[in-house]
Structures are given as C-alpha cells and as structure tokens.
Motif scaffolding. Structure first.
Motif, PDB file in Angstrom:
ATOM      1  N   TYR A   1      25.729  22.625 -18.946  1.00 54.88           N
ATOM      2  CA  TYR A   1      24.408  23.174 -18.705  1.00 54.88           C
ATOM      3  C   TYR A   1      24.157  24.405 -19.578  1.00 54.88           C
ATOM      4  CZ  TYR A   1      25.175  20.312 -14.571  1.00 54.88           C
ATOM      5  OH  TYR A   1      25.479  19.257 -13.727  1.00 54.88           O
ATOM      6  N   GLN A   2      22.905  24.831 -19.617  1.00 53.94           N
ATOM      7  CA  GLN A   2      22.556  26.074 -20.297  1.00 53.94           C
ATOM      8  C   GLN A   2      22.629  27.202 -19.275  1.00 53.94           C
ATOM      9  OE1 GLN A   2      18.479  26.436 -21.678  1.00 53.94           O
ATOM     10  NE2 GLN A   2      19.092  27.738 -23.390  1.00 53.94           N
ATOM     11  N   ILE A   3      23.616  28.059 -19.425  1.00 52.64           N
ATOM     12  CA  ILE A   3      23.869  29.113 -18.456  1.00 52.64           C
ATOM     13  C   ILE A   3      23.297  30.430 -18.982  1.00 52.64           C
ATOM     14  CG2 ILE A   3      25.625  30.377 -17.172  1.00 52.64           C
ATOM     15  CD1 ILE A   3      25.236  27.369 -16.439  1.00 52.64           C
ATOM     16  N   ILE A   4      22.451  31.034 -18.164  1.00 53.67           N
ATOM     17  CA  ILE A   4      21.766  32.273 -18.545  1.00 53.67           C
ATOM     18  C   ILE A   4      22.149  33.364 -17.549  1.00 53.67           C
ATOM     19  CG2 ILE A   4      19.533  33.352 -19.020  1.00 53.67           C
ATOM     20  CD1 ILE A   4      18.525  30.253 -18.928  1.00 53.67           C
ATOM     21  N   THR A   5      22.647  34.470 -18.068  1.00 51.69           N
ATOM     22  CA  THR A   5      22.926  35.633 -17.231  1.00 51.69           C
ATOM     23  C   THR A   5      22.206  36.827 -17.835  1.00 51.69           C
ATOM     24  OG1 THR A   5      24.958  36.152 -18.456  1.00 51.69           O
ATOM     25  CG2 THR A   5      25.183  34.757 -16.497  1.00 51.69           C
ATOM     26  N   PHE A   6      21.972  37.841 -17.022  1.00 56.95           N
ATOM     27  CA  PHE A   6      21.317  39.045 -17.538  1.00 56.95           C
ATOM     28  C   PHE A   6      21.699  40.234 -16.669  1.00 56.95           C
ATOM     29  CE2 PHE A   6      18.620  37.960 -14.073  1.00 56.95           C
ATOM     30  CZ  PHE A   6      17.830  39.059 -13.748  1.00 56.95           C
ATOM     31  N   ASP A   7      21.493  41.424 -17.213  1.00 58.05           N
ATOM     32  CA  ASP A   7      21.702  42.654 -16.459  1.00 58.05           C
ATOM     33  C   ASP A   7      20.358  43.168 -15.988  1.00 58.05           C
ATOM     34  OD1 ASP A   7      24.406  42.530 -16.925  1.00 58.05           O
ATOM     35  OD2 ASP A   7      24.416  44.063 -18.507  1.00 58.05           O
ATOM     36  N   ILE A   8      20.228  43.337 -14.690  1.00 53.59           N
ATOM     37  CA  ILE A   8      19.010  43.892 -14.095  1.00 53.59           C
ATOM     38  C   ILE A   8      18.774  45.308 -14.631  1.00 53.59           C
ATOM     39  CG2 ILE A   8      18.109  44.741 -11.871  1.00 53.59           C
ATOM     40  CD1 ILE A   8      19.427  42.216 -10.612  1.00 53.59           C
ATOM     41  N   ARG A   9      17.532  45.739 -14.653  1.00 47.77           N
ATOM     42  CA  ARG A   9      17.196  47.087 -15.127  1.00 47.77           C
ATOM     43  C   ARG A   9      18.136  48.134 -14.530  1.00 47.77           C
ATOM     44  NH1 ARG A   9      10.854  47.986 -15.674  1.00 47.77           N
ATOM     45  NH2 ARG A   9      10.166  45.871 -16.182  1.00 47.77           N
TER      46      ARG A   9
ATOM     47  N   ASP B   1       9.082  49.105 -20.312  1.00 45.76           N
ATOM     48  CA  ASP B   1       9.763  50.214 -20.977  1.00 45.76           C
ATOM     49  C   ASP B   1      11.259  49.965 -21.151  1.00 45.76           C
ATOM     50  OD1 ASP B   1      10.222  50.301 -18.220  1.00 45.76           O
ATOM     51  OD2 ASP B   1      10.483  52.479 -18.197  1.00 45.76           O
ATOM     52  N   CYS B   2      11.732  48.768 -20.848  1.00 47.96           N
ATOM     53  CA  CYS B   2      13.174  48.502 -20.814  1.00 47.96           C
ATOM     54  C   CYS B   2      13.612  47.479 -21.853  1.00 47.96           C
ATOM     55  CB  CYS B   2      13.595  47.990 -19.431  1.00 47.96           C
ATOM     56  SG  CYS B   2      13.477  49.223 -18.154  1.00 47.96           S
ATOM     57  N   GLN B   3      14.822  47.688 -22.341  1.00 44.31           N
ATOM     58  CA  GLN B   3      15.522  46.674 -23.110  1.00 44.31           C
ATOM     59  C   GLN B   3      16.533  46.029 -22.159  1.00 44.31           C
ATOM     60  OE1 GLN B   3      15.701  45.675 -26.535  1.00 44.31           O
ATOM     61  NE2 GLN B   3      13.729  46.675 -26.837  1.00 44.31           N
ATOM     62  N   LEU B   4      16.339  44.738 -21.873  1.00 45.87           N
ATOM     63  CA  LEU B   4      17.203  44.063 -20.912  1.00 45.87           C
ATOM     64  C   LEU B   4      18.170  43.126 -21.625  1.00 45.87           C
ATOM     65  CD1 LEU B   4      14.749  43.237 -17.985  1.00 45.87           C
ATOM     66  CD2 LEU B   4      16.034  45.323 -18.449  1.00 45.87           C
ATOM     67  N   TYR B   5      19.429  43.276 -21.289  1.00 43.72           N
ATOM     68  CA  TYR B   5      20.482  42.458 -21.895  1.00 43.72           C
ATOM     69  C   TYR B   5      20.536  41.088 -21.234  1.00 43.72           C
ATOM     70  CZ  TYR B   5      25.098  40.647 -22.992  1.00 43.72           C
ATOM     71  OH  TYR B   5      26.123  39.834 -23.392  1.00 43.72           O
ATOM     72  N   TYR B   6      20.763  40.053 -22.041  1.00 46.01           N
ATOM     73  CA  TYR B   6      20.961  38.719 -21.496  1.00 46.01           C
ATOM     74  C   TYR B   6      21.979  37.962 -22.339  1.00 46.01           C
ATOM     75  CZ  TYR B   6      18.010  36.806 -25.250  1.00 46.01           C
ATOM     76  OH  TYR B   6      17.502  36.443 -26.474  1.00 46.01           O
ATOM     77  N   ASN B   7      22.479  36.883 -21.771  1.00 47.25           N
ATOM     78  CA  ASN B   7      23.479  36.055 -22.448  1.00 47.25           C
ATOM     79  C   ASN B   7      23.163  34.594 -22.155  1.00 47.25           C
ATOM     80  OD1 ASN B   7      26.165  34.467 -22.443  1.00 47.25           O
ATOM     81  ND2 ASN B   7      26.718  36.352 -23.500  1.00 47.25           N
ATOM     82  N   VAL B   8      23.201  33.766 -23.181  1.00 51.94           N
ATOM     83  CA  VAL B   8      22.949  32.332 -23.025  1.00 51.94           C
ATOM     84  C   VAL B   8      24.114  31.561 -23.619  1.00 51.94           C
ATOM     85  CG1 VAL B   8      21.424  30.392 -23.544  1.00 51.94           C
ATOM     86  CG2 VAL B   8      20.457  32.671 -23.181  1.00 51.94           C
ATOM     87  N   GLN B   9      24.669  30.637 -22.836  1.00 49.74           N
ATOM     88  CA  GLN B   9      25.748  29.782 -23.319  1.00 49.74           C
ATOM     89  C   GLN B   9      25.486  28.348 -22.887  1.00 49.74           C
ATOM     90  OE1 GLN B   9      29.780  31.090 -22.620  1.00 49.74           O
ATOM     91  NE2 GLN B   9      29.242  33.250 -22.760  1.00 49.74           N
ATOM     92  N   GLY B  10      25.770  27.406 -23.789  1.00 51.83           N
ATOM     93  CA  GLY B  10      25.673  25.995 -23.468  1.00 51.83           C
ATOM     94  C   GLY B  10      24.279  25.436 -23.679  1.00 51.83           C
ATOM     95  N   GLN B  11      24.186  24.127 -23.451  1.00 50.57           N
ATOM     96  CA  GLN B  11      22.922  23.415 -23.592  1.00 50.57           C
ATOM     97  C   GLN B  11      22.743  22.487 -22.400  1.00 50.57           C
ATOM     98  OE1 GLN B  11      23.214  21.412 -27.377  1.00 50.57           O
ATOM     99  NE2 GLN B  11      22.573  23.220 -28.527  1.00 50.57           N
ATOM    100  N   GLY B  12      21.495  22.108 -22.167  1.00 52.63           N
ATOM    101  CA  GLY B  12      21.210  21.199 -21.058  1.00 52.63           C
ATOM    102  C   GLY B  12      20.285  21.847 -20.051  1.00 52.63           C
ATOM    103  N   ILE B  13      20.367  21.401 -18.808  1.00 54.14           N
ATOM    104  CA  ILE B  13      19.534  21.956 -17.739  1.00 54.14           C
ATOM    105  C   ILE B  13      19.858  23.438 -17.573  1.00 54.14           C
ATOM    106  CG2 ILE B  13      19.029  21.871 -15.263  1.00 54.14           C
ATOM    107  CD1 ILE B  13      19.753  18.876 -15.388  1.00 54.14           C
ATOM    108  N   PRO B  14      18.852  24.317 -17.596  1.00 51.77           N
ATOM    109  CA  PRO B  14      19.119  25.759 -17.508  1.00 51.77           C
ATOM    110  C   PRO B  14      19.367  26.241 -16.080  1.00 51.77           C
ATOM    111  CG  PRO B  14      16.783  25.379 -17.872  1.00 51.77           C
ATOM    112  CD  PRO B  14      17.434  24.030 -17.882  1.00 51.77           C
ATOM    113  N   ILE B  15      20.313  27.148 -15.950  1.00 53.66           N
ATOM    114  CA  ILE B  15      20.608  27.805 -14.668  1.00 53.66           C
ATOM    115  C   ILE B  15      20.657  29.307 -14.931  1.00 53.66           C
ATOM    116  CG2 ILE B  15      22.132  27.948 -12.666  1.00 53.66           C
ATOM    117  CD1 ILE B  15      23.367  25.286 -13.512  1.00 53.66           C
TER     118      ILE B  15
END
Length: 258
Positions: A46-54, A8-22
């Motif tokens: 690296y590929q950096i992934i962040t997100f906001d928890i519900r 039931d949620c829309q979760l925000y995320y952000n991706v920057q860079g390329q390479g091994i994901p973290i």
C-alpha cells in the motif's frame, strides 16, 4: 525531506509504497516515527503516508491553538498536496479521535478508517488525570521528562527509544500541551452514527482502561468490526506491530474486493 505548507506552518510528511493510500495519525508528543513498523511492512502493498502534526517532531510550530478540526484540515491539505482523492485514515490513541473528526468533516475523502486504541471521548478519571499531567509538563517545557515516559512506553527497542526521544524533543511545548488539552474536552460520541464508512477497531486485551471506549465505538459506529490483540496494552503499533499489520491488510483487502 518532504514538507508541505499549511498556513503559517511547514509540515513534515513521509510517503512510502504504492497502491491504496493509508494515512496515519499520531497522538500528542509522538511523531510519524511511531508508525515505523507499519511503514516498513505495509508499504510493500500500500501507499503509506505519515506526517508530524503541527508543533510535533519535524513540523514547525503554530501560533494558532492546536485543535482537532485544525489537524483534520491539515490532513485534507496533505491529501490534496499528494493528489489523493480518498484514503484510509488510521488513528492511534487520540489520533483516533482526530480520524473521527476527519470523517465527520470530510467523509467523502475517506475510504474507511482504522482506529487503534482509539476513543471518541475522554470519560474516565484515570485517563483525564494523565492527560492533565502531560499537558502541564508540556506547558512548562518539560518535554524531555514527558518524552522519556512516552517514548519508553511506546518504543520496543533501545534504538527506537532514543530515535523517538530525539524526534519528540524537536516539538513545541505549547502545541503539544494544546493537543493534550483539547483531548480532554473533545467528544463526538453522539455523532458517531453519522459515520457510514467501514471502520476497523483494534484494541489490546490488557488495555482495561480502554474497554469502555471499545464498547462505545463498537455500539455507535454503524459499520465497524472489532478486533482484540492478546497480551498487549495500549501501544499496539509498536508492541504488536505484526498483528496490527495483519488486521489492516485483511481489512483493506476485504473492502477492496467489494
């Protein structure tokens, strides 16, 4: 802004860079913005992934009770959404507990882990009392009061403080309180020996209340290395960003070379 659907949620995320994901996981009330220094520096390699928890920051609130297994499931869905088969998982503070839960549920989807001021249980009275107070403030919709303290202790500059405070105020008091509350009862210490992944542990020399948690993780995780950062307490991602980023680069580079 990028979002993905999780129940039931829309979760925000952000991706920057390329390479091994973290993939980075934040503690209660804080948001993806807490890892700004890691996004800026580590995304060069690296590929950096962040997100906001519900119920945090830009992600929508959930009617479900917010638990670590639910957040771990959301992390899996995010990796699936991004078509990433495996990633390093970096959890800060109680975000480290969520990283451990992810490893226990989905070990095959992780390359390894980075636990920054992390813990597998809450077992000292001082930390318990802080978490109870934070959960109470969040439950009674006092996010502004709680946010001033959390942003103030974590952010290193006035501009980042105000930015974080704005991000925090978008959160759901119900979900923030549930995150704090779940951390009080969560423990996976007896299961740590099941995690065979390489794990980097990073703690601050001034964070004396967390020495016990560094000891527990170091003694019970089968494949780990422990690093200490001098002259810093708990807030390593923002207060000791250059040292943390260096440790992460060295760790991932070493594991990739094997």
């Amino acid at each position: 802004m990028p979002y993905f659907q999780a129940d039931d949620c829309q979760l925000y995320y952000n991706v920057q860079g390329q390479g091994i994901p973290i993939l980075f996981v934040h503690p209660p009330l804080l948001t993806h913005f807490n890892f700004l220094n890691q996004m800026k520096e580590l995304s060069k390699d690296y590929q950096i992934i962040t997100f906001d928890i519900r119920g945090h920051g830009r992600s929508s609130a959930t009617d479900e009770v917010l638990t670590y297994p639910l957040i771990a499931d959301d992390m899996l869905h995010l990796l699936d959404h991004l078509n990433i088969p495996q990633a390093y998982i970096c959890g800060y503070s109680t975000g480290g507990s969520i990283a451990l839960e992810f490893f226990l549920k989905y070990q095959n989807r992780a390359l390894g882990g980075i636990l920054v001021s992390g813990l597998s249980e809450v077992s000292n009275a001082s930390l318990k009392s802080k978490l109870v107070l934070a959960a109470t403030l969040a439950r009674f919709k006092a996010l502004s009061i709680l946010g001033f303290y959390i942003a103030g202790t974590n952010m290193a500059t006035p501009s980042s403080f105000w930015k974080m405070l704005r991000e925090e105020r978008q959160g759901s008091g119900k979900n923030v309180a549930e995150y704090y509350q779940y951390s009080l009862s969560y423990t996976c210490t007896c299961q740590l020996n099941q995690i065979q992944l390489p794990i980097l542990l990073v703690f601050g020399r001034q964070d004396r209340g967390f020495f016990r948690y560094a000891k527990i993780l170091h003694e019970h995780l089968p494949n780990n290395e422990l690093k200490w950062i001098q002259n810093v307490k708990h807030q390593i991602p923002t207060k000791a960003a250059s040292e943390l980023n260096r440790f992460i680069k060295e760790f991932v580079k070493k594991k990739a070379a094997k």
